[in-house]
Scaffold this motif. Structure first.
Motif, PDB file in Angstrom:
ATOM      1  N   LEU A 247       2.126  17.688  -9.977  1.00 32.08           N
ATOM      2  CA  LEU A 247       2.828  18.032  -8.737  1.00 32.08           C
ATOM      3  C   LEU A 247       1.956  17.805  -7.520  1.00 32.08           C
ATOM      4  N   ALA A 248       0.660  17.966  -7.676  1.00 33.27           N
ATOM      5  CA  ALA A 248      -0.251  17.784  -6.544  1.00 33.27           C
ATOM      6  C   ALA A 248      -0.270  16.341  -6.060  1.00 33.27           C
ATOM      7  N   GLN A 249       0.120  15.405  -6.915  1.00 35.77           N
ATOM      8  CA  GLN A 249       0.136  13.994  -6.532  1.00 35.77           C
ATOM      9  C   GLN A 249       1.300  13.663  -5.616  1.00 35.77           C
ATOM     10  N   GLY A 250       2.249  14.564  -5.464  1.00 35.74           N
ATOM     11  CA  GLY A 250       3.402  14.327  -4.599  1.00 35.74           C
ATOM     12  C   GLY A 250       4.638  13.996  -5.402  1.00 35.74           C
ATOM     13  N   VAL A 251       5.751  14.614  -5.031  1.00 36.44           N
ATOM     14  CA  VAL A 251       7.003  14.451  -5.765  1.00 36.44           C
ATOM     15  C   VAL A 251       8.122  14.170  -4.785  1.00 36.44           C
ATOM     16  N   TYR A 252       8.980  13.199  -5.147  1.00 30.12           N
ATOM     17  CA  TYR A 252      10.194  12.946  -4.378  1.00 30.12           C
ATOM     18  C   TYR A 252      11.375  13.572  -5.105  1.00 30.12           C
ATOM     19  N   ALA A 253      12.305  14.099  -4.375  1.00 26.29           N
ATOM     20  CA  ALA A 253      13.552  14.594  -4.947  1.00 26.29           C
ATOM     21  C   ALA A 253      14.652  14.388  -3.910  1.00 26.29           C
ATOM     22  N   ASN A 254      14.810  13.122  -3.496  1.00 26.95           N
ATOM     23  CA  ASN A 254      15.758  12.849  -2.417  1.00 26.95           C
ATOM     24  C   ASN A 254      16.877  11.899  -2.840  1.00 26.95           C
ATOM     25  N   THR A 255      17.046  11.678  -4.161  1.00 25.62           N
ATOM     26  CA  THR A 255      18.178  10.885  -4.645  1.00 25.62           C
ATOM     27  C   THR A 255      18.693  11.524  -5.924  1.00 25.62           C
ATOM     28  N   ARG A 256      19.871  11.081  -6.358  1.00 21.65           N
ATOM     29  CA  ARG A 256      20.455  11.599  -7.591  1.00 21.65           C
ATOM     30  C   ARG A 256      19.566  11.313  -8.802  1.00 21.65           C
ATOM     31  N   ASP A 257      18.807  10.220  -8.726  1.00 24.13           N
ATOM     32  CA  ASP A 257      17.937   9.830  -9.840  1.00 24.13           C
ATOM     33  C   ASP A 257      16.558  10.478  -9.767  1.00 24.13           C
ATOM     34  N   SER A 258      16.323  11.295  -8.762  1.00 19.76           N
ATOM     35  CA  SER A 258      15.021  11.968  -8.656  1.00 19.76           C
ATOM     36  C   SER A 258      15.254  13.421  -8.258  1.00 19.76           C
ATOM     37  N   ARG A 259      16.006  14.109  -9.122  1.00 22.06           N
ATOM     38  CA  ARG A 259      16.351  15.502  -8.835  1.00 22.06           C
ATOM     39  C   ARG A 259      15.281  16.449  -9.360  1.00 22.06           C
ATOM     40  N   ALA A 260      15.343  17.673  -8.884  1.00 22.03           N
ATOM     41  CA  ALA A 260      14.366  18.660  -9.329  1.00 22.03           C
ATOM     42  C   ALA A 260      14.947  20.062  -9.194  1.00 22.03           C
ATOM     43  N   ASP A 261      14.330  20.965  -9.909  1.00 27.64           N
ATOM     44  CA  ASP A 261      14.675  22.385  -9.837  1.00 27.64           C
ATOM     45  C   ASP A 261      13.378  23.145  -9.603  1.00 27.64           C
ATOM     46  N   CYS A 262      13.364  23.964  -8.586  1.00 32.37           N
ATOM     47  CA  CYS A 262      12.199  24.813  -8.298  1.00 32.37           C
ATOM     48  C   CYS A 262      12.667  26.262  -8.335  1.00 32.37           C
ATOM     49  N   THR A 263      12.318  26.958  -9.400  1.00 35.19           N
ATOM     50  CA  THR A 263      12.796  28.317  -9.624  1.00 35.19           C
ATOM     51  C   THR A 263      11.620  29.294  -9.621  1.00 35.19           C
ATOM     52  N   ILE A 264      11.811  30.401  -8.915  1.00 38.23           N
ATOM     53  CA  ILE A 264      10.840  31.487  -8.973  1.00 38.23           C
ATOM     54  C   ILE A 264      11.185  32.338 -10.189  1.00 38.23           C
ATOM     55  N   LEU A 265      10.309  32.347 -11.187  1.00 42.08           N
ATOM     56  CA  LEU A 265      10.570  33.118 -12.401  1.00 42.08           C
ATOM     57  C   LEU A 265      10.310  34.606 -12.174  1.00 42.08           C
ATOM     58  N   HIS A 266       9.161  34.909 -11.594  1.00 39.34           N
ATOM     59  CA  HIS A 266       8.790  36.294 -11.283  1.00 39.34           C
ATOM     60  C   HIS A 266       7.957  36.285 -10.009  1.00 39.34           C
TER      61      HIS A 266
ATOM     62  N   SER B 250      13.086  10.298   4.960  1.00 43.64           N
ATOM     63  CA  SER B 250      14.177  11.245   4.771  1.00 43.64           C
ATOM     64  C   SER B 250      13.593  12.508   4.164  1.00 43.64           C
ATOM     65  N   ASN B 251      14.424  13.544   4.084  1.00 45.77           N
ATOM     66  CA  ASN B 251      13.948  14.781   3.480  1.00 45.77           C
ATOM     67  C   ASN B 251      13.622  14.543   2.012  1.00 45.77           C
ATOM     68  N   PHE B 252      12.461  15.032   1.586  1.00 48.78           N
ATOM     69  CA  PHE B 252      12.058  14.820   0.199  1.00 48.78           C
ATOM     70  C   PHE B 252      12.633  15.884  -0.729  1.00 48.78           C
ATOM     71  N   ASP B 253      13.307  16.895  -0.168  1.00 47.89           N
ATOM     72  CA  ASP B 253      13.801  17.987  -1.013  1.00 47.89           C
ATOM     73  C   ASP B 253      15.321  18.121  -0.957  1.00 47.89           C
ATOM     74  N   LYS B 254      16.028  17.029  -0.651  1.00 48.09           N
ATOM     75  CA  LYS B 254      17.482  17.106  -0.558  1.00 48.09           C
ATOM     76  C   LYS B 254      18.130  17.398  -1.904  1.00 48.09           C
ATOM     77  N   TRP B 255      17.469  16.982  -3.003  1.00 47.18           N
ATOM     78  CA  TRP B 255      18.045  17.156  -4.341  1.00 47.18           C
ATOM     79  C   TRP B 255      17.217  18.164  -5.142  1.00 47.18           C
ATOM     80  N   VAL B 256      16.841  19.253  -4.487  1.00 48.37           N
ATOM     81  CA  VAL B 256      16.117  20.330  -5.163  1.00 48.37           C
ATOM     82  C   VAL B 256      16.995  21.574  -5.166  1.00 48.37           C
ATOM     83  N   LYS B 257      17.210  22.120  -6.337  1.00 44.69           N
ATOM     84  CA  LYS B 257      17.929  23.384  -6.432  1.00 44.69           C
ATOM     85  C   LYS B 257      16.989  24.421  -7.026  1.00 44.69           C
ATOM     86  N   GLY B 258      17.466  25.635  -7.167  1.00 46.05           N
ATOM     87  CA  GLY B 258      16.612  26.659  -7.746  1.00 46.05           C
ATOM     88  C   GLY B 258      17.206  28.039  -7.590  1.00 46.05           C
ATOM     89  N   SER B 259      16.535  29.015  -8.158  1.00 49.27           N
ATOM     90  CA  SER B 259      17.000  30.391  -8.093  1.00 49.27           C
ATOM     91  C   SER B 259      15.801  31.318  -7.902  1.00 49.27           C
TER      92      SER B 259
END
Length: 210
Positions: A128-147, A181-190
């Motif tokens: 993750l420190a190398q940089g991640v894109y999540a701005n298209t349907r093919d580069s989606r991500a989920d960032c969830t706070i577990l605790h 563009s925004n790099f986090d357009k396709w990031v969801k989470g809880s």
């Protein structure tokens, strides 16, 4: 069948690919004509099977889950004493997201937030420190706070805390490339309910890359 078949002619036509000749030979064969049956058997031996059309398999990228823990960041603030002067007080904070407004760079909260992003970046796994894109349907991500465990009940919203982590991972600073563009357009989470641990405030995060 009512007429005598010209076997040599129909055999030549059948081998040349004439389907009407093949159908005629089949009718004679079904009627018990042994010579027509033999011609059809020879025809099958000489015909090459048509190659089967295969659809290439679709490459399915398995989701990749990365879990990590970010400890609270030591932060020193100045508390004014009743008789004048200031006393430095150090606390351990998990910082949420602050919107940039006027005089943002001079805002103590803004400085704290910038320091928090650097703190998060220092505790990211290498992938993750190398940089991640999540701005298209093919580069989606989920960032969830577990605790999440705060030092005290004086803390930011958990959703804002998640937003600050998302902004750190999926950002221009992390990727080091020009932001188009925004790099986090396709990031969801809880997020979970907040918990409290004065001895060890921290946040457990799970990032899933699709």
């Amino acid at each position: 069948m009512g007429f005598e078949l010209n076997y040599e002619r129909y055999e030549a036509l059948a081998h040349a690919g004439d389907q009407r000749a093949v159908l005629t030979l089949q009718r004679f064969s079904e009627a018990g004509d042994r010579k027509a049956s033999r011609i059809l058997q020879d025809l099958q031996k000489t015909q090459k099977p048509e190659p089967q059309k295969t659809t290439p398999p679709v490459a399915i990228r398995e989701p990749r889950q990365i879990r990590f823990t970010i400890p609270a960041m030591p932060w020193q603030t100045l508390h004014q004493l009743p008789g004048g002067g200031f006393k430095p007080v150090t606390s351990r904070v998990l910082v949420g997201y602050y919107t940039k407004g006027k005089a943002f760079s001079a805002n103590p909260r803004a400085k704290q937030y910038d320091a928090w992003k650097e703190h998060v970046r220092a505790h990211l796994p290498e992938v993750l420190a190398q940089g991640v894109y999540a701005n298209t349907r093919d580069s989606r991500a989920d960032c969830t706070i577990l605790h999440v465990w705060f030092e005290s009940q004086h803390h930011c919203d958990v959703e804002n805390l998640r937003k600050g982590i998302v902004d750190t991972i999926f950002s221009q600073e992390s990727t080091g490339k020009k932001r188009t563009s925004n790099f986090d357009k396709w990031v969801k989470g809880s997020i979970p309910w907040p918990e409290y641990d004065p001895e060890n405030p921290r946040v457990d995060v799970e990032v899933t890359l699709y």
